[in-house]
Design a protein around this motif. Structure first.
Motif, PDB file in Angstrom:
ATOM      1  N   SER A 181       0.869  -1.165   0.000  1.00 44.83           N
ATOM      2  CA  SER A 181       0.000   0.000   0.000  1.00 44.83           C
ATOM      3  C   SER A 181       0.912   1.223   0.000  1.00 44.83           C
ATOM      4  O   SER A 181       2.127   1.098  -0.217  1.00 44.83           O
ATOM      5  CB  SER A 181      -0.932  -0.008   1.219  1.00 44.83           C
ATOM      6  N   THR A 182       0.349   2.394   0.205  1.00 39.86           N
ATOM      7  CA  THR A 182       1.161   3.607   0.253  1.00 39.86           C
ATOM      8  C   THR A 182       0.603   4.555   1.304  1.00 39.86           C
ATOM      9  O   THR A 182      -0.486   4.341   1.843  1.00 39.86           O
ATOM     10  CB  THR A 182       1.162   4.356  -1.096  1.00 39.86           C
ATOM     11  N   ASN A 200      -0.520   8.357   1.273  1.00 38.39           N
ATOM     12  CA  ASN A 200      -0.823   9.567   0.536  1.00 38.39           C
ATOM     13  C   ASN A 200      -1.242  10.662   1.510  1.00 38.39           C
ATOM     14  O   ASN A 200      -1.447  10.411   2.704  1.00 38.39           O
ATOM     15  CB  ASN A 200      -1.952   9.306  -0.468  1.00 38.39           C
ATOM     16  N   ASP A 204      -4.966   3.169  -1.622  1.00 37.61           N
ATOM     17  CA  ASP A 204      -4.613   2.285  -2.734  1.00 37.61           C
ATOM     18  C   ASP A 204      -3.855   1.063  -2.237  1.00 37.61           C
ATOM     19  O   ASP A 204      -3.322   1.040  -1.135  1.00 37.61           O
ATOM     20  CB  ASP A 204      -3.830   3.011  -3.831  1.00 37.61           C
ATOM     21  N   ASN A 224      -7.041   1.967  -6.810  1.00 37.93           N
ATOM     22  CA  ASN A 224      -6.826   3.367  -6.453  1.00 37.93           C
ATOM     23  C   ASN A 224      -8.179   4.027  -6.235  1.00 37.93           C
ATOM     24  O   ASN A 224      -9.038   3.984  -7.111  1.00 37.93           O
ATOM     25  CB  ASN A 224      -6.104   4.137  -7.572  1.00 37.93           C
ATOM     26  N   LEU A 236       2.723   0.532  -6.916  1.00 36.33           N
ATOM     27  CA  LEU A 236       2.429   1.349  -5.734  1.00 36.33           C
ATOM     28  C   LEU A 236       3.425   2.483  -5.572  1.00 36.33           C
ATOM     29  O   LEU A 236       3.120   3.484  -4.921  1.00 36.33           O
ATOM     30  CB  LEU A 236       2.368   0.479  -4.481  1.00 36.33           C
ATOM     31  N   GLY A 288       1.247   4.550  -7.596  1.00 35.87           N
ATOM     32  CA  GLY A 288       0.117   4.737  -6.687  1.00 35.87           C
ATOM     33  C   GLY A 288      -0.885   5.785  -7.141  1.00 35.87           C
ATOM     34  O   GLY A 288      -0.871   6.257  -8.281  1.00 35.87           O
ATOM     35  N   ARG A 347       7.293   9.464  -2.782  1.00 37.40           N
ATOM     36  CA  ARG A 347       6.282   8.456  -2.473  1.00 37.40           C
ATOM     37  C   ARG A 347       6.732   7.556  -1.338  1.00 37.40           C
ATOM     38  O   ARG A 347       7.893   7.157  -1.255  1.00 37.40           O
ATOM     39  CB  ARG A 347       6.042   7.572  -3.708  1.00 37.40           C
ATOM     40  N   ILE A 393       6.059   3.928   0.042  1.00 33.87           N
ATOM     41  CA  ILE A 393       5.488   2.603  -0.219  1.00 33.87           C
ATOM     42  C   ILE A 393       5.454   1.835   1.082  1.00 33.87           C
ATOM     43  O   ILE A 393       6.442   1.801   1.823  1.00 33.87           O
ATOM     44  CB  ILE A 393       6.335   1.803  -1.238  1.00 33.87           C
TER      45      ILE A 393
END
Length: 327
Positions: A38-39, A41, A65, A87, A123, A126, A320, A322
């Motif tokens: 996943s990430t 955000n 996501d 997403n 991802l 993402g 980003r 991850i």
């Protein structure tokens, strides 16, 4: 049982914690997925810290996501073992999201893992990268060409901004990156920015119309920054707005739109039809150098998510994040 970041709001207050969750607690959905990555955000940061009214029901698993492998499916579109990507669609807000080792969602929300990308690479892109691609697609549909002039990218050191710079420079545009972290200038130039400017030049209240400079803009900041970007956009130029890091307000006038013919495109990445999502990822897989993904991404564990959400909200995260949910 599986591990998840669980957000609660009760008599003890608002809190996020790493918890063990029973599979029977998963929400309704016709596809159950073993989440691999996943990430984090901006929206996840708001959900975990409680600094924005993102979560609509409690308890909630954040994570807008994820990518993973189908464990169980009652949908004809997916079978056990398929690799899938999600997403948006309100996961992590009104439906349990990806910051967990398992997720259960509607098949309509999933797309097959794009060809040529691993789960981790997908991802690294993402929601942020996919949103950046939607912005670029909007500018291309508008007819914006490199010969038209400079393109401004605001919030440049963030996830959307980083990938927008890489995409636009790959397409031949001269990109000017706006950031509040001038220490990241070399990083932004390495991604393809021709010039880096301090966000202070855009973030304060400005005039309804300013000197024309930008052929187009990708904005993830909103508020005065978006207003000033519109005021500085050339006649018949285009602005793609996709975020609100500075604020949800838009203290502008109609002047840029009726006196210069500027077009403001609102980019909604949450409920985009499957066909357009797949097309966006096809473009991403062609345009993005996989080495760039390594440059803009940093991997953390599921347990690290809560700490990094605080860093994200403080503006101390580059590119980003991850999340390896099984680490």
């Amino acid at each position: 049982m599986f591990k998840a970041i669980l957000v609660n709001k009760d008599d003890q207050g608002y809190r996020a914690e790493l918890a063990q969750v029973d599979e029977s607690s998963l929400p309704e959905g016709d596809v159950r997925v073993k989440v691999l990555y996943s990430t984090l955000n901006y929206k996840d940061g708001l959900a975990i810290t409680g600094k924005g009214p993102v979560v609509r029901s409690f308890p909630m698993v954040p994570g807008i996501d994820f990518a993973g492998e189908v464990l169980e499916s009652s949908s004809p579109d997916f079978k056990v073992g398929d690799m899938v990507l999600l997403n948006g669609w309100g996961v992590g807000e009104g439906h349990w999201g990806g910051l967990a080792q398992q997720a259960q969602v509607k098949a309509d929300w999933l797309i097959p893992l794009p060809k040529g990308l691993t789960a981790k690479q997908a991802l690294a892109i993402g929601t942020a990268g996919y949103t950046a691609m939607l912005c670029v697609m909007a500018l291309e549909k508008h007819g914006t060409k490199p010969s038209d002039g400079e393109v401004l990218v605001t919030g440049a050191a963030g996830g959307v901004g980083s990938i927008a710079i890489a995409l636009l420079s790959k397409l031949g545009f001269k990109v000017v990156a706006s950031t509040g972290r001038m220490a990241e200038a070399e990083y932004l130039k390495k991604l393809g920015a021709a010039e880096v400017i301090d966000r202070a030049s855009l973030s304060a209240p400005g005039k309804p119309l300013a000197k024309e400079r930008w052929a187009a803009v990708v904005d993830s900041v909103g508020s005065h920054t978006l207003a000033n970007a519109c005021a500085q956009t050339k006649s018949d130029g285009a602005v793609a707005a996709c975020g609100l890091a500075q604020g949800m307000d838009f203290p502008s006038t109609v002047a840029p739109f009726i006196l210069r013919g500027v077009t403001l495109y609102g980019i909604n990445s949450v409920t985009v039809p499957r066909g357009k999502r797949i097309a966006a990822y096809e473009q991403l897989s062609k345009l993005l150098d996989l080495k760039t993904l390594d440059e803009i991404s940093h991997e953390i564990s599921l347990a690290d998510s809560i700490e990094y959400a605080q860093k994200l909200m403080a503006g101390n995260v580059r590119g980003r994040l991850i999340v390896d949910v099984n680490r």
